[in-house]
Design a protein around this motif. Structure first.
Motif, PDB file in Angstrom:
ATOM      1  N   PHE B  27      47.649 -14.197  16.949  1.00  0.00           N
ATOM      2  CA  PHE B  27      48.361 -15.386  16.458  1.00  0.00           C
ATOM      3  C   PHE B  27      49.841 -15.412  16.825  1.00  0.00           C
ATOM      4  O   PHE B  27      50.525 -16.383  16.526  1.00  0.00           O
ATOM      5  N   THR B  28      50.353 -14.330  17.405  1.00  0.00           N
ATOM      6  CA  THR B  28      51.770 -14.330  17.754  1.00  0.00           C
ATOM      7  C   THR B  28      51.984 -13.657  19.107  1.00  0.00           C
ATOM      8  O   THR B  28      51.270 -12.723  19.470  1.00  0.00           O
ATOM      9  N   GLU B  29      52.981 -14.154  19.821  1.00  0.00           N
ATOM     10  CA  GLU B  29      53.341 -13.573  21.116  1.00  0.00           C
ATOM     11  C   GLU B  29      54.393 -12.474  20.959  1.00  0.00           C
ATOM     12  O   GLU B  29      54.728 -11.786  21.913  1.00  0.00           O
ATOM     13  N   HIS B  30      54.943 -12.338  19.741  1.00  0.00           N
ATOM     14  CA  HIS B  30      56.010 -11.355  19.544  1.00  0.00           C
ATOM     15  C   HIS B  30      55.487  -9.925  19.730  1.00  0.00           C
ATOM     16  O   HIS B  30      54.305  -9.656  19.555  1.00  0.00           O
ATOM     17  N   THR B  31      56.406  -9.052  20.084  1.00  0.00           N
ATOM     18  CA  THR B  31      56.044  -7.646  20.290  1.00  0.00           C
ATOM     19  C   THR B  31      55.825  -6.945  18.952  1.00  0.00           C
ATOM     20  O   THR B  31      56.637  -7.082  18.039  1.00  0.00           O
ATOM     21  N   ILE B  32      54.735  -6.220  18.872  1.00  0.00           N
ATOM     22  CA  ILE B  32      54.493  -5.422  17.669  1.00  0.00           C
ATOM     23  C   ILE B  32      54.617  -3.948  18.034  1.00  0.00           C
ATOM     24  O   ILE B  32      54.022  -3.488  19.012  1.00  0.00           O
ATOM     25  N   ILE B  33      55.426  -3.248  17.255  1.00  0.00           N
ATOM     26  CA  ILE B  33      55.643  -1.817  17.487  1.00  0.00           C
ATOM     27  C   ILE B  33      55.091  -1.044  16.297  1.00  0.00           C
ATOM     28  O   ILE B  33      55.542  -1.248  15.162  1.00  0.00           O
ATOM     29  N   LEU B  34      54.128  -0.186  16.558  1.00  0.00           N
ATOM     30  CA  LEU B  34      53.588   0.649  15.487  1.00  0.00           C
ATOM     31  C   LEU B  34      54.303   1.989  15.523  1.00  0.00           C
ATOM     32  O   LEU B  34      54.449   2.608  16.586  1.00  0.00           O
ATOM     33  N   ILE B  35      54.724   2.452  14.365  1.00  0.00           N
ATOM     34  CA  ILE B  35      55.443   3.720  14.336  1.00  0.00           C
ATOM     35  C   ILE B  35      54.676   4.711  13.464  1.00  0.00           C
ATOM     36  O   ILE B  35      54.168   4.355  12.401  1.00  0.00           O
ATOM     37  N   GLY B  36      54.562   5.952  13.973  1.00  0.00           N
ATOM     38  CA  GLY B  36      53.813   6.958  13.230  1.00  0.00           C
ATOM     39  C   GLY B  36      53.275   8.032  14.179  1.00  0.00           C
ATOM     40  O   GLY B  36      53.693   8.112  15.340  1.00  0.00           O
ATOM     41  N   ASP B  37      52.336   8.791  13.683  1.00  0.00           N
ATOM     42  CA  ASP B  37      51.736   9.864  14.475  1.00  0.00           C
ATOM     43  C   ASP B  37      51.013   9.263  15.687  1.00  0.00           C
ATOM     44  O   ASP B  37      49.997   8.591  15.541  1.00  0.00           O
ATOM     45  N   GLU B  38      51.526   9.536  16.890  1.00  0.00           N
ATOM     46  CA  GLU B  38      51.003   8.803  18.053  1.00  0.00           C
ATOM     47  C   GLU B  38      49.544   9.146  18.358  1.00  0.00           C
ATOM     48  O   GLU B  38      48.787   8.287  18.814  1.00  0.00           O
ATOM     49  N   THR B  39      49.147  10.368  18.067  1.00  0.00           N
ATOM     50  CA  THR B  39      47.752  10.735  18.314  1.00  0.00           C
ATOM     51  C   THR B  39      46.822   9.892  17.442  1.00  0.00           C
ATOM     52  O   THR B  39      45.855   9.293  17.912  1.00  0.00           O
ATOM     53  N   LEU B  40      47.153   9.851  16.143  1.00  0.00           N
ATOM     54  CA  LEU B  40      46.338   9.060  15.220  1.00  0.00           C
ATOM     55  C   LEU B  40      46.353   7.576  15.571  1.00  0.00           C
ATOM     56  O   LEU B  40      45.326   6.899  15.556  1.00  0.00           O
TER      57      LEU B  40
END
Lengths: 338, 338
Positions: B27-40
């Motif tokens: 629903f959105t073109e904006h960038t989503i950045i997930l932050i956390g344990d990269e493996t998980l």
């Protein structure tokens, strides 16, 4: 036993109050005394020729209105139904006084005429809060004292505990302190002190802090709080009830099909409506005055009047106020402060 | 615009948080950045091969848990998803930070890392309070500050007013002060002062005191109160919602006939259920810190995460925080004390 009902108090007095008293006579043998303008009251009673001989009328020439300043009204309107009714309780001419009139005046009148229970700093109004499908919780204080000290809350708990057990019939009621978290360090300094007082009182089945979300779910039988919090809790519930009812109604009337569904569900919808109906739950006792006084909702109609009368009977007949006086007198020895 | 989402916060992290981010990309073109344990996080993202390239991952080796003491956690867990996410907002590497994690830590982190808006003594959490069938009201403070001064309430009102108008899209919102009566002399001394401050502020459409019963009925668009009252109001509503749902369910399943009625009403019942579902209403912004930070419910699942992200977009993109800073800076000249 003699139950005195204020014939002039509330939005629908005297007609609905009289009708409610008449309805009540079908379920109780106790004497009902209506107090107020005798001409008006007799005119209403004449509509019920069979029941009218069961109801006594005591004349009072004045009325305390919703607009009256409470203390001034109690002091100046000596011949009002409220002042006269409270005086009758004081003089042993009646065992309980029930009114749908001005709440502030009823509280002030209770304090000035009947006097406070020795040791009670602040009398409170205890609302019978409906737990949908599961009876009631007693919410004390529900609005009389916006600001309280910790010892006031202990007094509310001790009196509410007795009312819940003796009048509402719940043995060993679970007493909870309404707070913003369950840990004993939560909330204001006042609430932290109140927690300790409640915890250390031997006469209470104190279950600790309860969050507001637990109250409508039946998380405790007596919910103790100051009158500000009690008002917010009670009024939010009232607003939610209205809002949910409106939503349900709108949705069920949406389409022909939904109207048919609603028809099929008529018995269930009626039962749900009844759960939401405050008039089923009885009135709110004023705890901490030396006599049984019960406040009805200002907009009470006959059914609410009838239910308030019937549910109030154990309050008048079992020496509940005397038990509260004894418990308050023992409060210091019962509360071992560590 | 870059929306940073705490991949490790909440009861259902990371699976449901990742899923919610994936849903949001539709629903959105904006960038989503997930932050956390990269493996998980990568492991979860691998489940959505098409969407995964739309989501960036930033690694954080630590997690702040629900049990962590807020201030200590923010100070010691420098490489946690929460501390890193807030630092990214501070450094302009992201426009908003959204987390379902420890509320206290998120508030403390907002204050320590982003800093308070100059002139705001106490940042607040503003809940989007559902008005059944009629959108939302912004309840501020909904629980961060149990005890407040009158000027805190004015600050809440000024910020809440801007959020309601700019993010939730309600022009000229009606601002109400939650109190136990409508007259301006009602409530505690603090509330009486707050009433005067709100009344005398030129930037607000202040409609006066509102009783708690009016809040669920949509009586105001921004409901101002201290965090204690906000908590009681919000939690009572939550409990009532649960209680009503349970009652409805029990009644509809009562008989064969009622089950049939429920079947006929399925579309309406689904719509009612949706009205009660907090996950439809978006998250709760932390107002008063120098950056856009939104708290999600700890038990948020994918749908709540998606909705929070989508509804938070105007908060990040329109310079809302800057507008609040300006309004707070003007607060004294806007408030003509008589």
């Amino acid at each position: 036993m003699r139950i005195i009902v204020d014939g002039m108090g509330g939005d629908h007095a005297p007609a609905e109050v009289v009708k409610g008293c008449v309805e009540a006579t079908k379920f109780t043998e106790h004497t009902i005394i209506l107090i107020g303008d005798e001409t008006l009251l007799h005119k209403e009673l004449d509509k019920y020729p069979k029941a009218k001989k069961r109801i006594q009328v005591v004349h009072a020439s004045e009325v305390i209105t919703m607009e009256d300043a409470p203390v001034r009204a109690i002091r100046s309107k000596k011949d009002s139904s409220m002042v006269k009714g409270l005086n009758m309780v004081k003089n042993g001419e009646g065992d309980i006084f029930i009114s749908a009139g001005n709440s502030g005046a009823l509280m002030a009148g209770g304090i000035f005429i009947l006097g406070r229970i020795r040791g009670v700093e602040r009398p409170a109004i205890a609302a019978t809060y409906p737990i949908l499908g599961k009876g009631v919780c007693l919410l004390v204080d529900s609005g009389a004292n916006a600001e309280c000290r910790a010892n006031n809350l202990l007094e509310f708990a001790v009196m509410g505990n007795i009312y819940m057990e003796r009048v509402l019939g719940k043995s060993n009621p679970r007493v909870g302190l309404v707070n913003i978290g369950v840990e004993e360090t939560k909330g204001t300094a006042m609430l932290q002190s109140a927690y300790q007082l409640l915890k250390n009182n031997n006469g209470l089945n104190f279950i600790g802090n309860v969050e507001a979300r637990e109250v409508p779910l039946g998380g405790c039988d007596v919910a103790v709080c100051d009158g500000f919090v009690g008002n917010i809790l009670l009024k939010t519930t009232e607003g939610m009830g209205k809002s949910v009812s409106a939503l349900l109604k709108a949705r069920l009337m949406e389409t022909l099909r939904s109207k048919m569904g609603a028809l099929v569900l008529a018995p269930q919808l009626a039962a749900i409506k009844k759960e939401f109906d405050y008039s089923e739950y009885g009135g709110a006792p004023i705890l901490g005055v030396r006599g049984a006084v019960v406040k009805m909702h200002g907009s009470s109609k006959a059914n609410a009047v009838k239910n308030t009368i019937l549910k109030a009977i154990p309050y008048a007949e079992q020496g509940v106020v005397a038990t509260m006086e004894e418990a308050i007198a023992r409060i210091e020895e019962d509360t071992c402060v560590e």
